[in-house]
Motif scaffolding. Structure first.
Motif, PDB file in Angstrom:
ATOM      1  N   SER A 173     -37.850   4.226  -6.777  1.00  0.00           N
ATOM      2  CA  SER A 173     -38.953   3.959  -5.836  1.00  0.00           C
ATOM      3  C   SER A 173     -38.544   3.077  -4.679  1.00  0.00           C
ATOM      4  O   SER A 173     -38.948   3.289  -3.541  1.00  0.00           O
ATOM      5  N   ARG A 174     -37.735   2.066  -4.967  1.00  0.00           N
ATOM      6  CA  ARG A 174     -37.395   1.097  -3.926  1.00  0.00           C
ATOM      7  C   ARG A 174     -36.454   1.654  -2.873  1.00  0.00           C
ATOM      8  O   ARG A 174     -36.197   0.985  -1.869  1.00  0.00           O
ATOM      9  N   ARG A 175     -35.907   2.811  -3.093  1.00  0.00           N
ATOM     10  CA  ARG A 175     -34.956   3.363  -2.131  1.00  0.00           C
ATOM     11  C   ARG A 175     -35.516   4.536  -1.361  1.00  0.00           C
ATOM     12  O   ARG A 175     -34.781   5.303  -0.754  1.00  0.00           O
ATOM     13  N   THR A 176     -36.837   4.690  -1.370  1.00  0.00           N
ATOM     14  CA  THR A 176     -37.451   5.766  -0.590  1.00  0.00           C
ATOM     15  C   THR A 176     -38.841   5.317  -0.172  1.00  0.00           C
ATOM     16  O   THR A 176     -39.362   4.328  -0.692  1.00  0.00           O
ATOM     17  N   HIS A 177     -39.424   6.015   0.776  1.00  0.00           N
ATOM     18  CA  HIS A 177     -40.781   5.721   1.247  1.00  0.00           C
ATOM     19  C   HIS A 177     -41.729   5.579   0.054  1.00  0.00           C
ATOM     20  O   HIS A 177     -41.625   6.317  -0.912  1.00  0.00           O
ATOM     21  N   GLU A 178     -42.692   4.664   0.170  1.00  0.00           N
ATOM     22  CA  GLU A 178     -43.513   4.312  -0.989  1.00  0.00           C
ATOM     23  C   GLU A 178     -44.342   5.479  -1.526  1.00  0.00           C
ATOM     24  O   GLU A 178     -44.610   5.540  -2.737  1.00  0.00           O
ATOM     25  N   ALA A 181     -41.912   8.055  -3.116  1.00  0.00           N
ATOM     26  CA  ALA A 181     -41.513   7.586  -4.443  1.00  0.00           C
ATOM     27  C   ALA A 181     -42.398   8.169  -5.538  1.00  0.00           C
ATOM     28  O   ALA A 181     -41.912   8.549  -6.615  1.00  0.00           O
TER      29      ALA A 181
ATOM     30  N   THR B 140     -40.928  -3.979  -5.124  1.00  0.00           N
ATOM     31  CA  THR B 140     -40.805  -2.527  -4.939  1.00  0.00           C
ATOM     32  C   THR B 140     -41.369  -2.093  -3.590  1.00  0.00           C
ATOM     33  O   THR B 140     -40.738  -1.326  -2.851  1.00  0.00           O
ATOM     34  N   LEU B 143     -39.203  -3.166  -0.604  1.00  0.00           N
ATOM     35  CA  LEU B 143     -37.981  -2.372  -0.466  1.00  0.00           C
ATOM     36  C   LEU B 143     -38.277  -0.933  -0.071  1.00  0.00           C
ATOM     37  O   LEU B 143     -37.562  -0.351   0.754  1.00  0.00           O
ATOM     38  N   SER B 144     -39.314  -0.332  -0.660  1.00  0.00           N
ATOM     39  CA  SER B 144     -39.637   1.053  -0.296  1.00  0.00           C
ATOM     40  C   SER B 144     -39.843   1.161   1.213  1.00  0.00           C
ATOM     41  O   SER B 144     -39.279   2.045   1.875  1.00  0.00           O
ATOM     42  N   HIS B 148     -36.811   2.640   3.771  1.00  0.00           N
ATOM     43  CA  HIS B 148     -37.055   3.921   4.426  1.00  0.00           C
ATOM     44  C   HIS B 148     -37.096   3.784   5.944  1.00  0.00           C
ATOM     45  O   HIS B 148     -36.375   4.461   6.678  1.00  0.00           O
ATOM     46  N   THR B 330     -31.308   5.959   3.000  1.00  0.00           N
ATOM     47  CA  THR B 330     -31.905   4.683   2.623  1.00  0.00           C
ATOM     48  C   THR B 330     -31.024   3.568   3.155  1.00  0.00           C
ATOM     49  O   THR B 330     -29.800   3.716   3.228  1.00  0.00           O
TER      50      THR B 330
END
Lengths: 447, 447
Positions: A173-178, A181, B140, B143-144, B148, B330
């Protein structure tokens, strides 16, 4: 691209996501509606087909995902007062077009591959039939959802394949748009992931969620023993203790002292995971914690998972590489007009004629041809009526929407999609599951 | 990762995006709160820092984006009845923790780099100070959004840099998640894109939108002349006609016949764009349409844009490569506990000690050191108080949230962020704008 519209001022400084899906749409879909309403061509019956010209470089199959989300989004694809006001203020289209949009409700038919199904180059994963105006405005939304979710599901499928019977945990989740995710967690679950870290995916879609603690929790406390004690007291001995904040062997020792030999699991999140997994397994066994599992979670992709197959690893946590499609963050599908009626009402196939980006005109059928052992041999695509089924061909297009009403709920239900993915994988030839770069596992054959 | 929760059944078959942002959160953030509430450590004052350990491979700088979206999301980070019910049904945390969450409202302080600012490895782009429980649950979401939006803005910045004074049009909505598309349009605008195709980005954020027609519009009609005539009648001669559906020279000829020499633009979406642009320019000029612009739009990235610099191209439409971060989807930022109080109330720096994934403990300041010509020379990061400003250092951390209230609206306003990006780019050394792979344009120096 010349008609720049001075966009309206946002009505509030910070607006929340719209409950209508109608403006998740490219400007040019609406200007095309305006021009087609003017020319009269808006009412021509049309067939739009969604397909990928090719798989991402070296991939052997793709996995369809997002269809369920799409059907939901089409139901809330409505131009309400707020949307109409925004379009009017920005002078996107004229008054006649705004009137059409205000009454818009998709009234056509949609067929598609059921969710979780494998697809190949040219597979018509979604077919929309309606008049031009009703079909063209769905293009952006169809592609956004299918391209994203299928990219994640396709990567996830390779990961769960590499993991075999060991569970994979989605934690990207933290590495993509919320919001991406939430969709990624759903797509990964379809492709065999066991759980997700994303709580909204649990609430919205019923995906099982999981998680225990991060390094911050250990660092918050004065020492590791205090942190582990606090965690075990709060979450029970079945919890997973993160053992790589300071010194792994020392942490494992403390973990078992604190939780006892019934400790659920330990987690490794850095370093050489294969070497450490062996060392930690030996140490746990020597301490009597033979049932304590080892979870690994550091920048894994399908190749790293495969590389850990020989190690005593019990579960894989996958983040970045999952949500970014493991090198292929979009499935690259397109939405093309392939047939439309002429003035006499006859349906005629159409296609762009220039050298690249070609497509095949006409309304398609799609079959997965299987040999007598039930193994897939070819993706058969043709124009018109499908040949009589000889028992080995499996029809791939299912009814999703009829006259604007969703009729294909069972083809996009999450649990069913997850089972379908598993069945579809089992049907593919063994070569489909090689991780190395190669050609599609079965050829696409146009009849 | 062992506490799998049987997720609740979704309350409806298809749920719409939540207006609360609270569940866009990893499960373990809440179990950590539970354990910290139990141990008493939840009330320890903490500093969490968001930073990228490194830039994507070969990149020379990154661009901060998403901060404005984040502040908005924190304001709607509330566990309402629906969220609490979902957490209770899934047995994610205990009753005491649910009580805490039901009353949750972020009450701490947040500093950060202003939106549009350049960043480098280690730059503390967002600093959150609060008690542990209030700060950890934001991880979370922080970071999201930042990972992004900063990934897209960083790619967009290279594209607008390569395009120089020629406008870039964002048109990647179809190749990314439908809500990520809206955020991508916003991030691209900050980094200098002129317009977007995404209508919701227009409504929600005031980004100017643009678009005219696709191949489908030409194919819908019986021939190109009919299609062009319909488009010009509806959208005016200033429109952009797409000329590569059949034969480009023939289409250009028809386009000028239909629209006259005041035709706004023609668009090329396939083939060798450089060769075609030259041919089309010559043809347009020969037809007298010397003011008609040429828009190109086929799988462009910053390298393709640079490769077209010598061609008679007037605007670039960029899709897939923009929304997927041009190879870096990301930004890879992390959110780390870097300091917390001990039992005596003293703030102490903390950091993970194992070999990789290290971080530097302690609350930071950040300065951009500039030489006497105003060119950036180093990213200066240190613990404690910043040295007295000698006039050439520029402080990078601005107040965003004070005691839970957003105070830094001017640092995240869209127009201001766009100007800041331009100023920040102008300040970087020339080497920052090379597209080739290299080291960060300025070194990060820890004082």
């Amino acid at each position: 691209m010349s008609s720049h519209s001075p966009a309206p001022r946002p009505t509030t400084a910070y607006a929340v996501p719209a409950s209508s899906a109608a403006l998740l749409t490219d400007h040019y879909e609406l200007t095309m509606v305006q021009a087609a309403l003017r020319s009269g061509a808006a009412s021509r019956r049309c067939v739009f087909e969604t397909f990928a010209r090719r798989l991402p470089d070296g991939r052997r199959y793709g996995v369809v995902a997002g269809t369920g989300r799409l059907l939901e989004a089409i139901e809330r694809f409505r131009f309400g007062d707020e949307e109409i006001a925004a379009l009017r203020a920005a002078d996107v289209v004229d008054a006649d077009t705004l009137d059409f949009l205000a009454g818009y409700r998709f009234q056509g038919d949609i067929w598609g591959y059921a969710e979780g199904e494998a697809y190949f180059p040219g597979s018509p994963v979604l077919v929309v039939e309606s008049d031009f105006a009703h079909g063209v405005v769905l293009e952006t939304l169809v592609l956004s959802i299918l391209n994203h979710d299928s990219a994640v599901a396709s990567a996830a499928s390779r990961m769960t394949g590499a993991a075999g019977t060991r569970p994979c945990i989605e934690m990207g989740s933290r590495r993509t748009h919320e919001e991406a995710a939430v969709a990624a967690a759903r797509a990964a679950y379809i492709a065999g992931f066991a759980t997700t870290s994303n709580l909204e995916a649990g609430r919205r879609w019923g995906v099982p969620t999981a998680g225990t603690a991060a390094h911050a929790f250990t660092l918050l406390h004065d020492d590791e023993r205090e942190a582990f004690t606090a965690q075990v007291e709060a979450l029970g001995v079945g919890t997973t203790l993160l053992v790589d904040t300071y010194d792994v062997p020392r942490a494992v020792e403390i973990a078992v002292e604190v939780a006892g030999t019934d400790l659920g699991a330990v987690r490794l999140d850095s370093g050489d995971l294969l070497v450490q997994a062996h060392e930690v397994r030996e140490q746990l066994d020597a301490l009597g914690a033979t049932g304590t599992r080892i979870v690994v979670t550091s920048d894994l992709d399908e190749f790293a998972i495969a590389g850990l197959a020989a190690g005593p690893v019990d579960a894989y946590g996958v983040g970045t590489q999952l949500v970014t499609g493991s090198g292929a963050p979009t499935a690259g599908m397109v939405y093309k007009l392939v047939a439309r009626t002429d003035d006499s009402g006859e349906m005629v196939g159409v296609a762009k004629a220039s050298k690249d980006k070609t497509s095949v005109g006409g309304r398609k059928f799609a079959l997965r041809r299987r040999n007598e052992r039930g193994t897939a041999e070819a993706e058969i695509i043709g124009i018109g009526e499908a040949p009589a089924d000889d028992g080995d061909d499996r029809a791939l297009l299912v009814d999703l929407v009829r006259d604007g009403e969703v009729v294909g709920g069972e083809h996009v239900a999450l649990a069913a999609a997850r089972e379908r993915h598993e069945a579809s994988m089992a049907e593919l030839p063994r070569s489909a599951h090689q991780l190395s770069r190669g050609e599609p596992a079965i050829p696409t054959t146009y009849l």
